[in-house]
Design a protein around this motif. Structure first.
Motif, PDB file in Angstrom:
ATOM      1  N   GLY A  69      45.162  43.821  43.725  1.00 53.44           N
ATOM      2  CA  GLY A  69      44.428  42.756  44.436  1.00 53.44           C
ATOM      3  C   GLY A  69      44.159  42.420  43.306  1.00 53.44           C
ATOM      4  O   GLY A  69      43.540  41.205  43.447  1.00 53.44           O
ATOM      5  N   LEU A  70      44.620  41.773  41.903  1.00 54.88           N
ATOM      6  CA  LEU A  70      44.952  40.681  41.558  1.00 54.88           C
ATOM      7  C   LEU A  70      45.406  38.905  42.794  1.00 54.88           C
ATOM      8  O   LEU A  70      44.984  38.049  41.649  1.00 54.88           O
ATOM      9  CB  LEU A  70      45.464  40.812  39.699  1.00 54.88           C
ATOM     10  N   PHE A  71      46.666  39.879  43.114  1.00 58.76           N
ATOM     11  CA  PHE A  71      47.352  39.193  43.674  1.00 58.76           C
ATOM     12  C   PHE A  71      46.608  38.348  45.052  1.00 58.76           C
ATOM     13  O   PHE A  71      47.682  37.579  45.914  1.00 58.76           O
ATOM     14  CB  PHE A  71      48.899  39.451  43.240  1.00 58.76           C
ATOM     15  N   ARG A  72      45.531  39.220  45.392  1.00 53.27           N
ATOM     16  CA  ARG A  72      45.734  38.803  47.632  1.00 53.27           C
ATOM     17  C   ARG A  72      44.173  37.800  46.818  1.00 53.27           C
ATOM     18  O   ARG A  72      44.121  37.473  46.388  1.00 53.27           O
ATOM     19  CB  ARG A  72      44.440  40.133  47.340  1.00 53.27           C
ATOM     20  N   SER A  73      44.365  37.404  48.016  1.00 55.54           N
ATOM     21  CA  SER A  73      44.191  36.233  48.317  1.00 55.54           C
ATOM     22  C   SER A  73      42.452  36.404  48.567  1.00 55.54           C
ATOM     23  O   SER A  73      41.796  37.121  49.413  1.00 55.54           O
ATOM     24  CB  SER A  73      44.042  35.205  49.624  1.00 55.54           C
ATOM     25  N   PRO A  74      41.018  35.535  47.661  1.00 51.32           N
ATOM     26  CA  PRO A  74      39.913  36.039  47.284  1.00 51.32           C
ATOM     27  C   PRO A  74      38.695  35.842  48.416  1.00 51.32           C
ATOM     28  O   PRO A  74      39.554  34.615  49.955  1.00 51.32           O
ATOM     29  CB  PRO A  74      39.275  34.820  46.586  1.00 51.32           C
ATOM     30  N   ASN A 134      33.027  36.488  48.993  1.00 52.03           N
ATOM     31  CA  ASN A 134      31.965  36.814  48.652  1.00 52.03           C
ATOM     32  C   ASN A 134      32.568  37.107  46.910  1.00 52.03           C
ATOM     33  O   ASN A 134      31.552  36.886  45.548  1.00 52.03           O
ATOM     34  CB  ASN A 134      31.327  38.768  49.157  1.00 52.03           C
ATOM     35  N   TRP A 135      33.723  36.840  47.247  1.00 60.84           N
ATOM     36  CA  TRP A 135      34.088  37.257  45.682  1.00 60.84           C
ATOM     37  C   TRP A 135      34.108  35.831  44.870  1.00 60.84           C
ATOM     38  O   TRP A 135      33.959  35.493  43.733  1.00 60.84           O
ATOM     39  CB  TRP A 135      36.031  37.721  45.838  1.00 60.84           C
ATOM     40  N   SER A 136      34.511  35.119  45.675  1.00 58.72           N
ATOM     41  CA  SER A 136      33.864  33.381  44.766  1.00 58.72           C
ATOM     42  C   SER A 136      32.206  33.473  44.857  1.00 58.72           C
ATOM     43  O   SER A 136      32.588  33.078  43.560  1.00 58.72           O
ATOM     44  CB  SER A 136      34.478  32.612  46.113  1.00 58.72           C
ATOM     45  N   ASN A 137      31.449  34.274  45.166  1.00 57.41           N
ATOM     46  CA  ASN A 137      30.013  33.673  44.697  1.00 57.41           C
ATOM     47  C   ASN A 137      29.902  34.555  43.552  1.00 57.41           C
ATOM     48  O   ASN A 137      29.340  34.327  42.414  1.00 57.41           O
ATOM     49  CB  ASN A 137      29.716  34.167  45.949  1.00 57.41           C
ATOM     50  N   VAL A 138      30.897  36.076  43.713  1.00 57.05           N
ATOM     51  CA  VAL A 138      30.623  37.172  42.388  1.00 57.05           C
ATOM     52  C   VAL A 138      31.438  36.578  41.116  1.00 57.05           C
ATOM     53  O   VAL A 138      31.365  36.432  39.915  1.00 57.05           O
ATOM     54  CB  VAL A 138      31.432  38.350  42.582  1.00 57.05           C
ATOM     55  N   LYS A 139      32.849  35.796  41.558  1.00 50.68           N
ATOM     56  CA  LYS A 139      33.091  34.621  40.085  1.00 50.68           C
ATOM     57  C   LYS A 139      32.487  33.774  39.996  1.00 50.68           C
ATOM     58  O   LYS A 139      32.915  33.600  38.535  1.00 50.68           O
ATOM     59  CB  LYS A 139      34.519  34.097  40.755  1.00 50.68           C
ATOM     60  N   GLN A 140      31.627  33.103  40.614  1.00 54.26           N
ATOM     61  CA  GLN A 140      30.902  31.960  40.065  1.00 54.26           C
ATOM     62  C   GLN A 140      29.624  32.338  39.585  1.00 54.26           C
ATOM     63  O   GLN A 140      29.401  32.165  38.563  1.00 54.26           O
ATOM     64  CB  GLN A 140      30.693  31.045  41.632  1.00 54.26           C
ATOM     65  N   PHE A 141      28.786  33.038  39.694  1.00 49.80           N
ATOM     66  CA  PHE A 141      27.727  33.425  39.467  1.00 49.80           C
ATOM     67  C   PHE A 141      27.551  34.795  38.524  1.00 49.80           C
ATOM     68  O   PHE A 141      26.649  34.550  37.626  1.00 49.80           O
ATOM     69  CB  PHE A 141      26.456  33.106  41.025  1.00 49.80           C
ATOM     70  N   LEU A 142      27.876  35.462  38.298  1.00 52.98           N
ATOM     71  CA  LEU A 142      28.088  36.949  38.259  1.00 52.98           C
ATOM     72  C   LEU A 142      28.594  37.313  37.319  1.00 52.98           C
ATOM     73  O   LEU A 142      28.836  38.238  36.793  1.00 52.98           O
ATOM     74  CB  LEU A 142      27.400  38.322  38.927  1.00 52.98           C
ATOM     75  N   LEU A 143      30.786  36.972  37.961  1.00 50.90           N
ATOM     76  CA  LEU A 143      31.355  37.771  36.846  1.00 50.90           C
ATOM     77  C   LEU A 143      31.163  38.010  34.905  1.00 50.90           C
ATOM     78  O   LEU A 143      31.701  38.861  34.484  1.00 50.90           O
ATOM     79  CB  LEU A 143      32.243  37.326  37.381  1.00 50.90           C
ATOM     80  N   VAL A 144      30.393  37.093  34.974  1.00 51.47           N
ATOM     81  CA  VAL A 144      30.893  36.201  32.918  1.00 51.47           C
ATOM     82  C   VAL A 144      29.875  37.543  32.650  1.00 51.47           C
ATOM     83  O   VAL A 144      29.979  37.902  32.093  1.00 51.47           O
ATOM     84  CB  VAL A 144      30.242  34.870  32.896  1.00 51.47           C
ATOM     85  N   ASP A 145      28.066  37.297  33.630  1.00 49.54           N
ATOM     86  CA  ASP A 145      27.767  38.367  33.570  1.00 49.54           C
ATOM     87  C   ASP A 145      27.551  39.975  33.441  1.00 49.54           C
ATOM     88  O   ASP A 145      27.688  40.610  32.623  1.00 49.54           O
ATOM     89  CB  ASP A 145      25.791  38.528  33.835  1.00 49.54           C
ATOM     90  N   GLN A 191      37.077  44.788  48.993  1.00 50.21           N
ATOM     91  CA  GLN A 191      38.210  43.567  48.683  1.00 50.21           C
ATOM     92  C   GLN A 191      38.254  43.418  47.657  1.00 50.21           C
ATOM     93  O   GLN A 191      38.663  43.493  46.709  1.00 50.21           O
ATOM     94  CB  GLN A 191      38.904  42.790  49.869  1.00 50.21           C
ATOM     95  N   SER A 192      36.478  42.729  47.215  1.00 53.02           N
ATOM     96  CA  SER A 192      35.591  42.481  46.017  1.00 53.02           C
ATOM     97  C   SER A 192      35.657  43.215  44.993  1.00 53.02           C
ATOM     98  O   SER A 192      35.853  42.661  43.999  1.00 53.02           O
ATOM     99  CB  SER A 192      34.690  41.715  46.984  1.00 53.02           C
ATOM    100  N   ALA A 193      35.032  44.783  45.884  1.00 51.29           N
ATOM    101  CA  ALA A 193      34.968  46.050  44.574  1.00 51.29           C
ATOM    102  C   ALA A 193      36.532  45.773  43.757  1.00 51.29           C
ATOM    103  O   ALA A 193      36.394  45.966  43.449  1.00 51.29           O
ATOM    104  CB  ALA A 193      34.612  47.214  45.715  1.00 51.29           C
ATOM    105  N   MET A 194      37.405  45.996  45.330  1.00 49.97           N
ATOM    106  CA  MET A 194      39.076  46.306  44.254  1.00 49.97           C
ATOM    107  C   MET A 194      38.969  45.413  43.141  1.00 49.97           C
ATOM    108  O   MET A 194      39.688  45.470  42.595  1.00 49.97           O
ATOM    109  CB  MET A 194      39.504  46.149  45.745  1.00 49.97           C
ATOM    110  N   LYS A 195      38.633  44.477  43.540  1.00 53.25           N
ATOM    111  CA  LYS A 195      39.245  42.866  42.970  1.00 53.25           C
ATOM    112  C   LYS A 195      38.436  43.295  40.973  1.00 53.25           C
ATOM    113  O   LYS A 195      39.350  43.145  39.830  1.00 53.25           O
ATOM    114  CB  LYS A 195      39.240  41.554  43.179  1.00 53.25           C
ATOM    115  N   LEU A 196      37.328  43.231  41.385  1.00 58.33           N
ATOM    116  CA  LEU A 196      36.298  43.834  40.486  1.00 58.33           C
ATOM    117  C   LEU A 196      37.557  44.966  39.206  1.00 58.33           C
ATOM    118  O   LEU A 196      37.337  44.910  38.084  1.00 58.33           O
ATOM    119  CB  LEU A 196      35.157  44.200  40.590  1.00 58.33           C
ATOM    120  N   ALA A 197      37.739  46.054  40.327  1.00 62.22           N
ATOM    121  CA  ALA A 197      38.130  46.816  39.912  1.00 62.22           C
ATOM    122  C   ALA A 197      39.758  46.640  39.302  1.00 62.22           C
ATOM    123  O   ALA A 197      40.018  47.000  38.117  1.00 62.22           O
ATOM    124  CB  ALA A 197      38.698  48.295  39.990  1.00 62.22           C
ATOM    125  N   ALA A 198      40.539  45.867  39.680  1.00 66.83           N
ATOM    126  CA  ALA A 198      41.359  45.366  39.334  1.00 66.83           C
ATOM    127  C   ALA A 198      40.864  44.429  37.762  1.00 66.83           C
ATOM    128  O   ALA A 198      42.212  45.003  36.619  1.00 66.83           O
ATOM    129  CB  ALA A 198      42.022  44.198  40.089  1.00 66.83           C
TER     130      ALA A 198
END
Length: 547
Positions: A38-43, A46-57, A244-251
């Protein structure tokens, strides 16, 4: 000539035992590698929003829980192990084993129990108001916060560090500590200059277990409203319906786990902790007197009451008073579902583990060692990650089997395997393979190779040797592996929540649902049953330690 030698070596090492072990390793590793992909799949958006606003928290929330929980659990676990091993004081023999009992209580059960006990209408504040006319300011002892999560996780995970450190110190040569005492070192000097460096491998091993438990926790963090990567996986999956976004978070979470593994190995690189003497005398604890003796007893008592006795008594009181409200017709279904899933999963785990342990016994090679370590990889990976990987693999299987489903009369795009108990059982197998394999590996290590060799010399086949000689001698290890694995599966929450079939509930999922629906009293009875089952596992651990 070289080709012939390679072929002979391959024929020697490849048989039914090794093939079955390889298949088991593939089952364990395929979902894990799928998650990493999942690290290598195109986002997506939803993933763009999670990465920009929530991932750091999310990352900061997980890091905060990990750092503070491992720090406080390490302090409590090491201090208790030091007191129990080095000193005699009232109730020492009782606390030597009783301080392991908090492992029987799943942290998510302790979370809602303590939340209710410390709330405004809970037993603590109501007792202070009604009997002592003491009214605490709002929020004084309520724990619905990240501090409460750290408090609960510390209390119910410190036994990992306590148990490993105590066993390590008791089993090592006493000469180090005795020599330090003869040289005039005070107790604190012995602790910081001898015991901590000596027990560093055990302390680090315990802290790593605590870290893995915290990273994989969902129940405590979600109930207390703490944003972590594990809770984010659930929110992305069930809130946004975005696997798909959940898999990126899991990765990303799995990448953090792997990094911790590598860091721990680098910290221990080129370091040796073995004794330079052949003496293996057990350490003779020194008697404490007066205030010191009672201070040690009070410290152990406070920890034991907070980490085991208080929540057990509270759950027991709730179960007696409100248990009849949950004893409905579907309560039997809860027990049946719990036992069915755990029994099937445990049986498959022990079968694969038995094949792998026997193959490693027969062919002691680097390949088999690496294979067996890969089989145990799932235990250090949070349940949410395993669930994501298993779900992705099963959805792919359903897509691949779609033509067969249509022949069987199913609708186009039907999900068969992805909505079945098979998917949940597969998750259990991957997550808890290490528990069953470790028990059987220990059983084989205690079995002299000469027994099997004599049987083969007398003309018995490999399979007959296994049935007539090895299996009767490792039945104790097989029973231990069954009990420990069975109990771990029953207590598992995140993986069961994510992979269970529709309308399929177990004791753990029902207890958590009651708690999140603010029906804490109704959650007491299934929670108490889970704890009683967990006590069986802890008692087996203590029995094995005595042996």
């Amino acid at each position: 000539m070289k080709i012939n030698l390679l072929l002979r070596s391959a024929r020697k090492h490849i048989n039914g035992w090794t093939i079955a072990s390889v298949i088991g390793a593939v089952v364990v590793l395929l979902p894990i590698f799928y998650v990493l992909s999942g690290l290598f799949r195109s986002p997506n958006e939803n993933w763009s929003n999670v990465k920009q606003f929530l991932l750091v928290d999310y990352i900061l929330g997980s890091a905060k829980l990990v750092l503070f929980t491992s720090f406080f659990a390490g302090i409590i676990g090491v201090l208790l192990a030091w007191l129990i091993v080095c000193y005699k004081f009232p109730l020492r023999n009782f606390y030597r084993w009783a301080l392991v009992l908090p492992l029987a209580i799943p942290p998510y059960i302790a979370a809602y129990t303590y939340s209710s006990m410390t709330g405004y209408t809970g037993i603590i504040q109501s007792t202070l108001r009604n009997r002592f006319d003491i009214v605490l300011p709002p929020g004084t002892i309520e724990i619905m916060s990240d501090r409460g999560a750290i408090f609960v996780l510390t209390l119910f995970l410190f036994p990992y560090i306590f148990m490993l450190t105590r066993v390590f110190l008791e089993s090592q040569s006493a000469s180090f500590i005795e020599n330090a005492r003869l040289l005039g070192h005070k107790p604190l000097s012995v602790l910081f200059r001898v015991i901590l460096p000596l027990a560093r491998p055990a302390i680090i091993a315990g802290i790593m277990l605590v870290i893995f438990e915290v990273l994989g926790d969902y129940g405590v963090a979600n109930y207390f409203g703490v944003q972590t990567v594990s809770t984010a996986i659930f929110q992305t999956w069930f809130g946004m319906y975005d696997v798909q976004s959940a898999m990126k978070l899991a990765a990303w979470l799995m990448l953090g786990v792997i990094s911790l593994f590598i860091l721990e190995r680098l910290l221990r690189r080129n370091r040796r902790y073995g004794s330079t003497t052949r003496r293996s005398n057990l350490l003779k604890p020194q008697p404490l007197k007066g205030i010191a003796a009672w201070g040690a007893t009070i410290f152990c008592t406070v920890i034991f009451v907070l980490a085991f006795l208080a929540p057990i008594l509270q759950l027991l009181a709730w179960s007696i008073r409100y248990g009849s409200t949950v004893l409905r017709a579907d309560f039997i279904d809860l027990i049946v579902n719990t036992l069915k899933g755990a029994t099937i999963g445990t049986a498959i785990i022990l079968l694969i583990a038995l094949l792998a342990a026997r193959a490693a016994r027969m062919f002691d090679s680097p390949f088999m060692q690496a294979l067996t370590r890969l089989l145990s990889a799932g235990y250090s990976i949070p349940g949410a990650i395993v669930a994501i990987g298993v779900l992705a693999v099963f959805i792919a299987l359903d897509d691949w089997l779609a033509p067969l489903y249509q022949v069987m009369g199913k609708e186009a795009g039907a999900l068969v395997l992805s909505l079945s108990l098979v998917m949940l059982i597969t998750g259990y197998v991957i997550r808890f393979m290490a528990t069953g394999y470790s028990a059987l590996e220990a059983g084989y290590e205690k079995l002299p190779r000469a027994y099997s060799e004599v049987s083969r010399t007398l003309g018995r086949s490999s399979f007959a040797t296994f049935l007539r000689v090895e299996l009767p001698l490792i039945k104790g290890a097989l029973l231990s592996g069954f009990v420990l694995t069975f109990v771990e599966i029953i207590k598992e929450l995140p993986l069961t929540l994510l992979l269970r079939p529709f309308n399929y509930n177990t004791l753990s999922t029902r207890a958590y649902q009651y708690a999140t629906d603010e029906r804490v009293f109704d959650a007491a009875l299934p929670s108490l049953l889970l704890i009683l089952i967990g006590l069986v596992s802890v008692l087996f651990i203590l029995k094995s330690e005595r042996k």
